[in-house]
Design an enzyme around this catalytic site. Structure first.
Site, mmCIF file in Angstrom:
data_model
loop_
_atom_site.group_PDB
_atom_site.id
_atom_site.type_symbol
_atom_site.label_atom_id
_atom_site.label_comp_id
_atom_site.label_asym_id
_atom_site.label_seq_id
_atom_site.Cartn_x
_atom_site.Cartn_y
_atom_site.Cartn_z
ATOM 1 N N SER A 136 -58.608 35.362 17.088
ATOM 2 C CA SER A 136 -58.942 34.952 18.455
ATOM 3 C C SER A 136 -57.743 35.067 19.401
ATOM 4 O O SER A 136 -57.879 35.557 20.523
ATOM 5 C CB SER A 136 -59.500 33.532 18.475
ATOM 6 O OG SER A 136 -58.515 32.629 18.037
ATOM 7 N N ALA A 148 -56.997 38.688 20.322
ATOM 8 C CA ALA A 148 -58.061 39.260 21.166
ATOM 9 C C ALA A 148 -57.935 38.758 22.604
ATOM 10 O O ALA A 148 -58.093 39.533 23.561
ATOM 11 C CB ALA A 148 -59.433 38.910 20.585
ATOM 12 N N ASP A 207 -53.443 42.361 12.749
ATOM 13 C CA ASP A 207 -54.472 41.775 13.621
ATOM 14 C C ASP A 207 -54.444 42.421 15.003
ATOM 15 O O ASP A 207 -55.464 42.895 15.504
ATOM 16 C CB ASP A 207 -54.252 40.254 13.786
ATOM 17 C CG ASP A 207 -54.559 39.482 12.515
ATOM 18 O OD1 ASP A 207 -54.785 40.117 11.469
ATOM 19 O OD2 ASP A 207 -54.566 38.238 12.578
HETATM 20 C C1 MEV Z 1 -54.287 37.394 9.057
HETATM 21 O O1 MEV Z 1 -55.414 37.972 9.675
HETATM 22 C C2 MEV Z 1 -53.726 38.338 8.049
HETATM 23 C C3 MEV Z 1 -52.508 37.822 7.294
HETATM 24 O O2 MEV Z 1 -52.185 38.811 6.342
HETATM 25 C C4 MEV Z 1 -51.335 37.556 8.206
HETATM 26 C C5 MEV Z 1 -50.735 38.833 8.771
HETATM 27 O O3 MEV Z 1 -50.960 39.921 8.247
HETATM 28 O O4 MEV Z 1 -50.000 38.721 9.753
HETATM 29 C C6 MEV Z 1 -52.812 36.534 6.533
#
Ligand code: MEV
Length: 309
Positions: A104, A107, A148
């Site tokens: 979130s 985004a 992300d």
């Molecule tokens: C979070 O969506 C993914 C993780 O691997 C953290 C990251 O890659 O920054 C847990």
């Protein structure tokens, strides 16, 4: 008024291990988005951000030091563009649950960056928007891998190896995915920190789990490009078991994963930071409704269906 948006994301395979240089696969969720609406104001009135979900009304001053992710994104974007704050109100809101592993924060930042570039009358290339969103993620989420912000800004399924090395994910068949929300908010920063502490405490075991996740991701790339959904499902289960070893699952996530499998899903795993937040289940278009009903019965507060193609 002009509206800009950015999608939520799911990690298909490889979360946490990606923080330590392993590859991972991620996809946007088109139906769940964050929005930034630009309302131009009369000249000289400055820039205000209205965070609709929290009710915060935030003036943007380039010189002020403010501990707020939205203001920081606005400041970074305007400084990068070499632009003064435009005379506008930007309303920011999101359909993506907070702290639930769906990206979130990234985004919202991506939608806001797009909106501000438009308000300033300049282009903001995806590579630059991605770098700006990453910087905000870094400040607020510790040591993000960058997966992300990358999947959210480029808005397509990706194989992510590093911030400099990511490619569109080639799929031999579309994936029908259910996303099940435990309703438990769990900041990614905490689970990422706990994996780091686990690595410090038990280096050999943790490193071998991280490497095993990387191997699952490589196998998943082959399965997905061949359209082998059965193998893709088996690999999701393997990935979930390895994430449990990293201690980032929870009883609620495990219950939803088990429920999806019992209801006939091809595979299921937690998705994102874990400890709460969301899980995903790979289903077929024929059985998805049964699995979705069973997930709700097992406590999922939301179930979304998405197609990755
Ligand atoms: C979070 O969506 C993914 C993780 O691997 C953290 C990251 O890659 O920054 C847990």
């Amino acid at each position: 008024m002009t509206t800009f948006s950015a999608p939520a994301k799911i990690i298909l395979y490889g979360e946490h291990a990606v923080v330590y240089g392993q590859p991972a696969l991620a996809a946007p969720v088109e139906s769940l988005r964050a929005f930034a609406e630009v309302h131009p104001q009369r000249s000289g009135s400055g820039l205000r951000l209205l965070a609709v979900d929290t009710g915060h009304d935030l003036p943007v001053d380039l010189a002020a030091e403010v501990d707020d992710a939205l203001v920081e994104m606005a400041q970074r974007t305007l400084r990068f563009l070499g632009a003064a704050p435009p005379s506008a109100v930007v309303e920011v809101y999101s359909k993506i649950p907070l702290a639930s592993g769906l990206g979130s924060g990234a985004a919202v930042s991506a939608a806001l960056g797009r909106a501000l570039a438009w308000a300033c009358g300049v282009e903001l290339a995806p590579i630059d928007l991605n770098a700006l969103v990453y910087e905000v993620e870094r400040r607020h989420h510790g040591t993000p891998s960058g997966i992300d912000n990358t999947v959210i800004v480029y808005d397509q399924p990706i194989l992510f190896r590093s911030r400099e090395d990511f490619t569109p994910l080639a799929l031999g068949a579309p994936l029908t995915i259910l996303i099940g929300d435990t309703g438990i908010r769990a900041p990614t920063r905490e689970s990422v920190g706990d994996v780091r502490r686990l690595l410090e405490r038990d280096r050999d075991m943790t490193l071998s789990t991280i490497e095993a996740i990387g191997a699952v991701v490589e196998q998943a790339c082959v399965a997905l490009s061949n359209g082998d959904l059965e193998m893709a499902g088996i690999l999701m289960q393997k990935n979930h078991a390895l994430l449990r070893q990293l201690t980032v699952s929870s009883p609620e996530l495990d219950r939803l994963v088990d429920t999806a499998l019992e209801a006939g899903a091809l595979g299921a795993k937690l998705s994102g930071g874990g400890r709460g937040g969301n899980m995903i289940a790979l289903v077929t278009p024929r059985m998805w409704e049964t699995v979705a009903d069973r997930l709700r019965g097992a406590g999922a507060v939301h179930v979304w269906k998405t197609t990755v193609a």
